[in-house]
Design a protein around this motif. Structure first.
Motif, PDB file in Angstrom:
ATOM      1  N   SER A  26      -0.967  -5.191   2.583  1.00 31.09           N
ATOM      2  CA  SER A  26      -1.713  -4.012   2.136  1.00 31.09           C
ATOM      3  C   SER A  26      -1.025  -3.335   0.958  1.00 31.09           C
ATOM      4  O   SER A  26       0.177  -3.098   0.977  1.00 31.09           O
ATOM      5  N   ASN A  27      -1.802  -2.992  -0.062  1.00 32.59           N
ATOM      6  CA  ASN A  27      -1.216  -2.283  -1.206  1.00 32.59           C
ATOM      7  C   ASN A  27      -1.132  -0.780  -0.953  1.00 32.59           C
ATOM      8  O   ASN A  27      -0.713  -0.039  -1.831  1.00 32.59           O
ATOM      9  N   THR A  48       3.274 -11.627  -1.244  1.00 33.09           N
ATOM     10  CA  THR A  48       2.637 -10.357  -0.887  1.00 33.09           C
ATOM     11  C   THR A  48       3.610  -9.182  -0.962  1.00 33.09           C
ATOM     12  O   THR A  48       3.176  -8.032  -0.964  1.00 33.09           O
ATOM     13  N   ASN A  51       2.899  -6.374  -3.355  1.00 26.31           N
ATOM     14  CA  ASN A  51       1.895  -5.350  -3.060  1.00 26.31           C
ATOM     15  C   ASN A  51       2.521  -4.005  -2.698  1.00 26.31           C
ATOM     16  O   ASN A  51       1.847  -2.979  -2.738  1.00 26.31           O
ATOM     17  N   GLN A  53       4.339  -1.271  -3.641  1.00 25.25           N
ATOM     18  CA  GLN A  53       4.818  -0.589  -4.847  1.00 25.25           C
ATOM     19  C   GLN A  53       5.854   0.495  -4.571  1.00 25.25           C
ATOM     20  O   GLN A  53       6.517   0.962  -5.488  1.00 25.25           O
ATOM     21  N   ASN A  75       6.601  -6.409 -10.305  1.00 30.51           N
ATOM     22  CA  ASN A  75       5.675  -5.319 -10.000  1.00 30.51           C
ATOM     23  C   ASN A  75       6.354  -4.162  -9.288  1.00 30.51           C
ATOM     24  O   ASN A  75       5.828  -3.055  -9.240  1.00 30.51           O
TER      25      ASN A  75
END
Length: 104
Positions: A26-27, A48, A51, A53, A75
């Motif tokens: 899940s982001n 993943t 994702n 952040q 990221n």
């Protein structure tokens, strides 16, 4: 789903096997510390992970992980500590220039 856990401090245990990719699926997950060093983890770091952040600290050192590092580690611009030592990673190091705060 542990979407608001903030801290996974699971270092120096006897955890084994692969890290499940759905752990970071899940982001909207809020996780600051992911500390899994000193276990018996194998396999690669799931892509993943990119994702999440909010991550600030990643510690995977002293495991038996292998494979290539996820391309999307870059990221994670809030990471200021990342330990990946004493594993069996292979291949290129991802571009980490977006991680301006990182101590890698």
């Amino acid at each position: 789903m542990l979407l608001h856990a903030k801290h996974f401090h699971l270092d120096n245990n006897k955890l084994s096997g692969k890290i499940p990719p759905q752990l970071f699926s899940s982001n909207i997950m809020i996780l600051l510390h992911l500390i899994l060093n000193g276990n018996n983890l194998i396999g690669s770091i799931p892509e993943t992970i990119g994702n999440v952040q909010t991550l600030e600290v990643i510690r995977f050192g002293r495991n038996a992980q292998s494979g290539t590092l996820p391309w999307n580690l870059s990221n994670l611009v809030n990471v200021n500590e990342m330990y990946l030592s004493n594993n069996k990673f292979a291949g290129p190091i991802p571009n980490l220039t977006g991680m301006s705060l990182a101590y890698v």
